[in-house]
Design a protein around this motif. Structure first.
Motif, PDB file in Angstrom:
ATOM      1  N   THR A   1      -0.544   2.860  -7.995  1.00  0.00           N
ATOM      2  CA  THR A   1      -0.750   2.462  -6.604  1.00  0.00           C
ATOM      3  C   THR A   1      -2.248   2.526  -6.286  1.00  0.00           C
ATOM      4  N   GLY A   2      -2.769   1.449  -5.707  1.00  0.00           N
ATOM      5  CA  GLY A   2      -4.190   1.422  -5.368  1.00  0.00           C
ATOM      6  C   GLY A   2      -5.030   0.630  -6.346  1.00  0.00           C
TER       7      GLY A   2
ATOM      8  N   ASN B   1       0.793  -1.226   0.000  1.00  0.00           N
ATOM      9  CA  ASN B   1       0.000   0.000   0.000  1.00  0.00           C
ATOM     10  C   ASN B   1       0.827   1.278   0.000  1.00  0.00           C
TER      11      ASN B   1
ATOM     12  N   GLN C   1      -4.574   8.115 -11.658  1.00  0.00           N
ATOM     13  CA  GLN C   1      -4.253   8.448 -10.259  1.00  0.00           C
ATOM     14  C   GLN C   1      -4.670   9.883  -9.931  1.00  0.00           C
TER      15      GLN C   1
END
Lengths: 407, 407
Positions: free
Chosen positions: A11-12, A4, B193
């Protein structure tokens, strides 16, 4: 580093790979390089690609790269209960990437409609040799065949009449990797439309074909055929529209690439090789003439280059600011100062191999939020317990699944 | 079709291209294919690539493809007032893609910081030969040189000792296109993102190098060098780890690709060529042995294939369900039934060319939301007035900019 922590623009994102060999795993490699949490579903015996190429301790060093940043979960897709377990995983994922034969997942009870039944906004990418429909859809998808159909093989050859040898294979699985790269691009495009403010919240399906990924790179080949009936032919080491630009032999049996295909560069090169008269030679006064008389021109350049070792040829060309390079092998790549500076050749500890492994860096480089190599290709099923626990399976449940041969 | 109608997953995205030649324009081509509104900034004399390849009515047919789905706005970047105008445009864009020499835009007053001054969440993609920093950053970025440094050229060759000819160039600008494709992937990742719920709303910068895009495709080449000092060598038409898989000659001077590199396929092929004894031959009883004795094996297969015309060889292989194909040229691509079925070869009306042009279709195929070919490569500056009106310039302002030589 935990999964995480920030490790790139994706990321995510959570991605499930139901893939094998090259195309789907290459797609998830670059998604993982950009930071996605990639869960790879493998049969208990592992992806066959783990056995490809040279091994240390029974582990392929290519796998160290190909499997990096992924979590491996074993699942016997033929076992009773496998589809239900997979659907529980899919419920927690944004994306599924698969490269089985078209229709095979549906026959296992994992059609697009079934997967969307548990995760309505799922982005699904199918990758196959020829696409999910049409007369060739059921044909076996060998990379070399897709590359030939897409048009790349024909052009990777010497000029007609030069040799009896066949056109060469680009030495890597370029068709598979291109399909994986297009899939990754399509997936993230679909996610942006799904998730942005003003987006539609909808899942989308990608239908990526290896043949088509190759064809998409073929620039003017098809327009020129349509307009003029012109069938583009290979030109060996040269480029068809500008000269001089080719690979030239050196005294020590290497090849030097020189791209002096502009008037000022041709001037400089002519002086360097001791033939300052060439730019005024009737055969070479324009690019059009240089292309027409390229065989004679390249012979004059080769007469110079083959008298000197490659290091000296390179030094002289650099000194005269003429675009040029040795043809790099793995050895030159590994020691190149620019790749070193850019962190594009990395020594990465690999617990399976028991020693550091050389990896390519992460592409594209995102200076303000770089992708990372969090870990190397995992052991088969290394993350099965961890991932199943995340979807609520108890230690007891997991033991039962293992004893039943599901995982 | 208006630019706001749905035409793929990137509908609603606005991209500014300050690019030329191949890499950045290839990136924006595939963003445009997926539905983005791409505004291409061109000097008043046009992108030099408009002059490349064969022409009709003074227009390159490649440009019909390379410029499709883009809006062309002319701007003389050296004129006073050009940077200010460009910043007004950038304010309305999500993305800027550029492929000038590193630092060149900054010297024109268009550094990343300046662009983010007007559009804080801008995603910027730089594409260059070697990257934005490091000892090679200022070197000229010729595609063929980047491909050689990335490792592709060395492997596109016949096996050592087979020929005196140099390694071949893959016949298209593969290094540039790969850099463009990686940039497109990175851009959309950054946008996801930035724009998703829970995302960070931040702009990001991509620093894409042609050499690195190529290196990223080189699979196990670097790990195998690091672990064993093994320098992978080219294998011509074959694949290094399985046999038989190569291109075989036919009676009419064509090449037939055959991939019979599994035990059942080798059985079938052996029967077809009238040598059912081969799978029991001591030289060929395993894949490892077949690879070891591949020269002898391929000669036996060629003894068969070169007696027959390619159409007959292909018919027999298909009848026996052995993966195979002719090596496609533009002619076979244009008439292939699978490409036809998949709409991968399209006749597109082009007002500049004055006749339909053959285009590759849109990759990846997104069945529920397909990308479209909205228009072909536009004339130089065809959309200048339209785009400047969208950012609030009056007809009078535009006339003044034109008279001052800014547009």
């Amino acid at each position: 580093m935990t999964i995480n922590a920030p490790h790139g623009p994706l990321t995510g994102l959570r991605v499930l790979e139901i893939g094998h060999f090259i195309a789907a795993p290459f797609c998830t490699r670059i998604l993982g390089d950009m930071g996605a949490d990639v869960i790879k579903i493998e049969p208990p015996e592992g992806d066959p690609v783990r056995g490809w190429g040279d091994q240390v301790n029974g582990h392929s060093v290519w796998w160290s790269l190909h499997g990096r940043n992924k979590r491996s979960v074993t699942l016997n897709l033929k076992a009773k209960g496998a589809a239900a377990l997979l659907l529980d995983l899919i419920r927690e994922c944004d994306v599924v990437v698969e490269n089985f034969r078209p229709g095979q997942l549906a026959r296992m009870g994992l059609g697009d409609d079934v997967m969307r039944g548990v995760r309505p906004d799922l982005v699904i990418s199918h990758i196959s040799g020829y696409g999910q429909d049409g007369p060739y859809r059921d044909r076996a998808a060998f990379g070399v065949i897709g590359e030939a159909i897409g048009g790349l093989r024909h052009l990777s050859d010497h000029a007609p009449g030069t040799t009896d040898l066949p056109p060469v294979r680009v030495g890597v699985s370029i068709g598979d990797s291109l399909a994986g790269l297009y899939a990754a691009f399509g997936i993230v495009s679909a996610l942006w439309q799904r998730d942005r403010a003003g987006g539609d919240g909808a899942g989308r399906t990608m239908d990526v074909a290896l043949t088509e990924a190759v064809l998409s790179m073929m620039e003017g080949v098809l327009p020129e055929y349509g307009a003029f009936g012109k069938v583009r032919q290979p030109t060996g080491s040269r480029i068809p529209t500008a000269a001089p630009s080719s690979a030239y032999p050196t005294a020590d049996g290497k090849w030097m690439l020189i791209a002096a295909n502009s008037a000022p560069l041709f001037d400089k090169l002519s002086k360097l090789i001791g033939r300052p008269d060439l730019p005024q030679d009737d055969r070479f006064t324009s690019n059009l003439l240089r292309v027409k008389n390229v065989v004679a021109l390249d012979e004059l350049i080769a007469d110079w280059s083959r008298q000197l070792p490659v290091a000296e040829v390179e030094r002289l060309l650099k000194e005269h600011d003429i675009p040029s390079t040795q043809v790099y092998t793995a050895a030159e790549i590994a020691s190149d100062p620019q790749f070193q500076h850019r962190n594009m050749v990395r020594r990465v500890d690999d617990p399976l191999i028991g020693q550091p492994v050389l990896h390519q860096g992460v592409v594209p480089h995102v200076p303000d939020n770089p992708g990372t190599i969090r870990w190397t290709g995992p052991a088969i099923g290394q993350h099965t317990d961890e991932v199943l626990a995340e979807i609520g399976r108890s230690a007891e449940d997991i033991a039962k699944l293992r004893s039943e041969g599901v995982i």
